[in-house]
Design a protein around this motif. Structure first.
Motif, PDB file in Angstrom:
ATOM      1  N   GLU A 390       6.852  -1.725  10.457  1.00  0.00           N
ATOM      2  CA  GLU A 390       5.620  -1.684   9.680  1.00  0.00           C
ATOM      3  C   GLU A 390       5.392  -0.230   9.263  1.00  0.00           C
ATOM      4  O   GLU A 390       5.299   0.661  10.110  1.00  0.00           O
ATOM      5  CB  GLU A 390       4.435  -2.185  10.515  1.00  0.00           C
ATOM      6  CG  GLU A 390       4.597  -3.618  11.018  1.00  0.00           C
ATOM      7  CD  GLU A 390       4.282  -4.636   9.944  1.00  0.00           C
ATOM      8  OE1 GLU A 390       3.651  -4.241   8.941  1.00  0.00           O
ATOM      9  OE2 GLU A 390       4.649  -5.812  10.098  1.00  0.00           O
ATOM     10  N   LEU A 391       5.284   0.015   7.950  1.00  0.00           N
ATOM     11  CA  LEU A 391       5.209   1.384   7.444  1.00  0.00           C
ATOM     12  C   LEU A 391       4.060   1.540   6.452  1.00  0.00           C
ATOM     13  O   LEU A 391       3.623   0.572   5.827  1.00  0.00           O
ATOM     14  CB  LEU A 391       6.527   1.772   6.757  1.00  0.00           C
ATOM     15  CG  LEU A 391       7.801   1.669   7.602  1.00  0.00           C
ATOM     16  CD1 LEU A 391       9.012   1.791   6.705  1.00  0.00           C
ATOM     17  CD2 LEU A 391       7.819   2.742   8.670  1.00  0.00           C
ATOM     18  N   ARG A 392       3.598   2.798   6.312  1.00  0.00           N
ATOM     19  CA  ARG A 392       2.624   3.136   5.293  1.00  0.00           C
ATOM     20  C   ARG A 392       3.341   3.568   4.012  1.00  0.00           C
ATOM     21  O   ARG A 392       4.434   4.116   4.055  1.00  0.00           O
ATOM     22  CB  ARG A 392       1.729   4.291   5.754  1.00  0.00           C
ATOM     23  CG  ARG A 392       0.879   3.995   6.958  1.00  0.00           C
ATOM     24  CD  ARG A 392       0.035   5.225   7.222  1.00  0.00           C
ATOM     25  NE  ARG A 392      -0.667   5.133   8.478  1.00  0.00           N
ATOM     26  CZ  ARG A 392      -1.445   6.092   8.956  1.00  0.00           C
ATOM     27  NH1 ARG A 392      -1.560   7.223   8.272  1.00  0.00           N
ATOM     28  NH2 ARG A 392      -2.077   5.943  10.096  1.00  0.00           N
ATOM     29  N   ARG A 393       2.650   3.372   2.908  1.00  0.00           N
ATOM     30  CA  ARG A 393       3.201   3.835   1.648  1.00  0.00           C
ATOM     31  C   ARG A 393       3.264   5.362   1.648  1.00  0.00           C
ATOM     32  O   ARG A 393       2.350   6.045   2.117  1.00  0.00           O
ATOM     33  CB  ARG A 393       2.341   3.365   0.490  1.00  0.00           C
ATOM     34  CG  ARG A 393       2.949   3.663  -0.873  1.00  0.00           C
ATOM     35  CD  ARG A 393       2.038   3.252  -1.987  1.00  0.00           C
ATOM     36  NE  ARG A 393       0.806   4.049  -1.985  1.00  0.00           N
ATOM     37  CZ  ARG A 393      -0.104   4.010  -2.967  1.00  0.00           C
ATOM     38  NH1 ARG A 393       0.089   3.195  -3.992  1.00  0.00           N
ATOM     39  NH2 ARG A 393      -1.189   4.737  -2.903  1.00  0.00           N
ATOM     40  N   VAL A 443       8.411   5.872   0.691  1.00  0.00           N
ATOM     41  CA  VAL A 443       8.513   4.419   0.553  1.00  0.00           C
ATOM     42  C   VAL A 443       7.353   3.877  -0.273  1.00  0.00           C
ATOM     43  O   VAL A 443       6.251   4.438  -0.301  1.00  0.00           O
ATOM     44  CB  VAL A 443       8.562   3.733   1.936  1.00  0.00           C
ATOM     45  CG1 VAL A 443       9.758   4.189   2.723  1.00  0.00           C
ATOM     46  CG2 VAL A 443       7.283   3.983   2.717  1.00  0.00           C
ATOM     47  N   SER A 444       7.610   2.785  -0.943  1.00  0.00           N
ATOM     48  CA  SER A 444       6.605   2.074  -1.734  1.00  0.00           C
ATOM     49  C   SER A 444       6.772   0.584  -1.497  1.00  0.00           C
ATOM     50  O   SER A 444       7.609   0.154  -0.688  1.00  0.00           O
ATOM     51  CB  SER A 444       6.779   2.406  -3.216  1.00  0.00           C
ATOM     52  OG  SER A 444       8.044   1.956  -3.678  1.00  0.00           O
ATOM     53  N   ASN A 447      10.163  -1.057  -1.455  1.00  0.00           N
ATOM     54  CA  ASN A 447      11.052  -0.877  -0.312  1.00  0.00           C
ATOM     55  C   ASN A 447      10.862  -1.935   0.759  1.00  0.00           C
ATOM     56  O   ASN A 447      11.563  -1.910   1.778  1.00  0.00           O
ATOM     57  CB  ASN A 447      10.852   0.508   0.305  1.00  0.00           C
ATOM     58  CG  ASN A 447      11.214   1.627  -0.645  1.00  0.00           C
ATOM     59  OD1 ASN A 447      10.383   2.439  -1.021  1.00  0.00           O
ATOM     60  ND2 ASN A 447      12.471   1.682  -1.066  1.00  0.00           N
ATOM     61  N   SER A 448       9.928  -2.854   0.577  1.00  0.00           N
ATOM     62  CA  SER A 448       9.746  -3.946   1.533  1.00  0.00           C
ATOM     63  C   SER A 448      10.876  -4.954   1.383  1.00  0.00           C
ATOM     64  O   SER A 448      11.314  -5.259   0.270  1.00  0.00           O
ATOM     65  CB  SER A 448       8.404  -4.640   1.307  1.00  0.00           C
ATOM     66  OG  SER A 448       7.335  -3.782   1.613  1.00  0.00           O
ATOM     67  N   HIS A 469       8.261  -3.800   6.311  1.00  0.00           N
ATOM     68  CA  HIS A 469       7.027  -4.117   5.601  1.00  0.00           C
ATOM     69  C   HIS A 469       6.319  -2.811   5.281  1.00  0.00           C
ATOM     70  O   HIS A 469       6.077  -1.999   6.181  1.00  0.00           O
ATOM     71  CB  HIS A 469       6.107  -5.000   6.440  1.00  0.00           C
ATOM     72  CG  HIS A 469       6.693  -6.348   6.757  1.00  0.00           C
ATOM     73  ND1 HIS A 469       7.002  -7.271   5.788  1.00  0.00           N
ATOM     74  CD2 HIS A 469       7.028  -6.914   7.941  1.00  0.00           C
ATOM     75  CE1 HIS A 469       7.504  -8.354   6.358  1.00  0.00           C
ATOM     76  NE2 HIS A 469       7.535  -8.164   7.672  1.00  0.00           N
ATOM     77  N   VAL A 470       5.999  -2.606   4.013  1.00  0.00           N
ATOM     78  CA  VAL A 470       5.290  -1.399   3.585  1.00  0.00           C
ATOM     79  C   VAL A 470       3.879  -1.790   3.168  1.00  0.00           C
ATOM     80  O   VAL A 470       3.693  -2.603   2.259  1.00  0.00           O
ATOM     81  CB  VAL A 470       6.017  -0.715   2.416  1.00  0.00           C
ATOM     82  CG1 VAL A 470       5.248   0.529   1.973  1.00  0.00           C
ATOM     83  CG2 VAL A 470       7.434  -0.342   2.815  1.00  0.00           C
ATOM     84  N   THR A 472       0.442  -1.180   1.310  1.00  0.00           N
ATOM     85  CA  THR A 472       0.043  -0.448   0.118  1.00  0.00           C
ATOM     86  C   THR A 472      -1.450  -0.573  -0.098  1.00  0.00           C
ATOM     87  O   THR A 472      -2.177  -1.173   0.708  1.00  0.00           O
ATOM     88  CB  THR A 472       0.782  -1.001  -1.106  1.00  0.00           C
ATOM     89  OG1 THR A 472       0.376  -2.366  -1.299  1.00  0.00           O
ATOM     90  CG2 THR A 472       2.293  -0.954  -0.910  1.00  0.00           C
TER      91      THR A 472
END
Length: 559
Positions: A390-393, A443-444, A447-448, A469-470, A472
């Motif tokens: 799980e990532l932030r934009r 990442v944006s 990139n998911s 999972h990014v 946004t």
């Protein structure tokens, strides 16, 4: 036969080739086995360097580059499928769980043309008679060779070389049950030790050579049944002064009799002779690693190229498919060209496996394996054997993929947009390092998706797949749209007058809590008590920071 010639040269002349390009590491492994059992690879002393000993050295695989070949053992060479390691790997690869069998083992002997034909007409002292025609299969192992030199003087000196070789072949005789019974009575005694027959006078002048043969005493055998008769052979050199026949019981069936055929051949090669008995046709596949292992996405087109060097332009390149069948002509799935190219059209998962490029000539069969791995366009949840991130934009992440593999091999990263990257390649914000690690920066939402590291060689495939999972601004707006509907009692407590308060609760870690205090994150949020308002009051927004989150609070403003 070429391998036998090479071994012969190494044994006779201490020949050290300056550069030998093996097709894969397992051929090096086979060479190590031959060296340990026969001692055919040796060093030589270089006269130009003052007698310094020169030994063959390895070029590949990289860990053995520059090492003395004589110091390399079988344990140094790997013949297994790739192994991928990563701290984010959770379990084994579910799509390709098992390694494939030896890529060279099952095919060569079945594809080679027969060495010749041999017809036996025999009888014994018990009045048993048999007449059978057999095909002569090529020897499985290179024959041991012996050398001797001789000088002849007749006005001028001529130097000749005499070569002696023991040929051990198999006679495969297709028969019916009645013929088998008759032959069995003739040869059943000779399954542990051979019956030796000596050549007599030649019979007839036909196109095929025919000689009389009669049994002689074999001191290694307790049986002597006075076998006699005649043999007809093509090529004629099969009928040497002495031949030995022995029943091969394990390979004999009710429809096929198998006899072990052994003879000694002696050939004198004189200087200046034209050697017209050398096979006129030969074909070899050019060695190399490029393109022999390929990985492709489902639905794409794949090209396999096989380059052949031959003395006969009419030699055709053939392709064996993963199911073991020979491709007879181009069809809706495959296109084959006479130049040795095979095109897999619209590749599917079923097209994954080993392909064999082969050429046949009068000198024998040469073949080379190719590996094609077709990855599905989308992976099922069970195929994801790595972490879910799980990532932030705007952030970045790395996915390690450390590969250990025999050569030739290929490692490919499959990205969510359908693109692929090889080690040391990059595009925009995505890069694959030389060690196989994938690095993605800034990442944006694009990139998911699923990220798959697939490594393959001639012996199998391994894979590590992750899901990313990014989050946004769209995710943030959706979370903020979850409002709390709070019914506020009037100051009189009648409950007749109330106002709906829209109060989103925002977490600075982009994690949210809904109005019913249902947790959308791992952080706990304190629920504020609603403030009663009159219908004529106007709201005023004030920012209040707590230790864990930033809440928006609505307070009344007096008229």
């Amino acid at each position: 036969m070429l391998s036998g010639v090479y071994l012969l040269c190494a044994e006779r002349s201490h020949l050290v080739p300056p550069c030998v390009s093996w097709r894969d590491q397992c051929e090096e492994r086979d060479l190590c086995s031959r060296r340990e059992t026969r001692g055919v690879v040796k060093c030589k002393r270089d006269r130009d360097s003052g007698g310094t000993e020169v030994c063959p050295r390895c070029v590949s695989p990289p860990p053995l580059n520059g090492s003395n070949l004589l110091d390399v053992t079988v344990d140094h060479v790997s013949c297994s499928r790739p192994s991928l390691s990563s701290p984010l790997r959770l379990r084994e690869n579910p799509l390709w769980p098992e390694p494939d069998p030896d890529p060279d083992a099952p095919y060569t002997r079945d594809l080679e043309p027969a060495l010749g034909q041999l017809t036996l007409v025999l009888s014994d002292s018990h009045a048993h008679h048999a007449h059978v025609s057999c095909s002569v299969r090529r020897p499985v192992e290179p024959a041991p060779l012996s050398w001797s030199t001789e000088s002849q003087t007749a006005g001028a000196v001529t130097v000749g070389v005499t070569v002696g070789v023991t040929v051990a072949a198999a006679l495969e005789c297709e028969i019916d049950r009645e013929t088998l019974q008759t032959l069995w009575q003739l040869v059943a005694y000779y399954y542990e030790s051979a019956a030796v027959l000596e050549r007599g006078e030649q019979r007839g002048n036909g196109s095929a050579a025919t000689f009389r043969y009669s049994q002689v005493v074999n001191h290694d055998s307790p049986y002597f049944t006075e076998l006699k008769g005649h043999m007809t052979a093509s090529p004629p050199w099969l009928l040497q002064p002495r031949v030995a026949l022995k029943l091969n019981r394990p390979q004999t069936t009710t429809k096929r009799l198998v006899l072990d055929f052994t003879t000694n051949i002696t050939k004198t090669i004189n200087t200046g002779s034209d050697h017209t008995d050398i096979p006129s046709s030969w074909a070899l596949i050019r060695q190399g690693e490029k393109g022999r292992v390929q990985t492709a996405l489902e639905g794409t087109k794949v090209e396999l190229r096989c380059e052949v060097v031959t003395s006969d332009p009419s030699v055709q390149v053939e392709w064996m498919l993963p199911d073991g069948s020979l491709l007879e002509s181009s069809n809706q799935n495959y296109e084959a060209s006479a130049s040795g190219e095979l095109v897999v059209l619209n590749a599917t998962i079923a097209d994954s496996g080993l392909y064999q490029c082969l050429v046949r000539s009068s000198a024998g069969v040469d073949l080379m394996p190719f590996r094609l791995t077709v990855k599905p366009k989308s992976l099922s949840p069970k195929a994801i054997n790595g972490e879910t991130l799980e990532l932030r934009r705007g952030g970045s992440f790395t996915l390690p993929c450390d590969v250990t593999s025999a050569q030739p091999s290929q490692t490919v990263w499959f990205l969510p947009n359908g693109h692929t990257l090889l080690p040391a390649q990059q595009n925009q914000h995505t890069q694959v390092l030389h060690n196989g690690t994938l690095v993605v920066k800034r990442v944006s939402a694009q990139n998911s998706g699923d990220y798959s590291c697939v490594a393959s060689n001639l012996h199998g495939v391994d894979m590590i797949a992750h899901t990313v999972h990014v989050r946004t601004d769209k995710h943030k707006a959706k979370a903020q749209a979850n409002t709390a509907l709070t019914l506020l009692a009037a100051e009189e407590g009648s409950g007749a007058d109330f106002q709906e308060i829209v109060r989103p609760i925002v977490n600075i870690n982009h994690e949210f809590r809904d109005a019913n205090d249902h947790s959308l994150s791992t952080n706990k949020s304190r629920h504020r008590r609603p403030t009663a308002l009159s219908p004529l009051s106007k709201p005023e927004t004030t920012a209040v920071r707590t230790q864990e989150k930033l809440e928006t609070k609505t307070t009344p403003k007096s008229l």
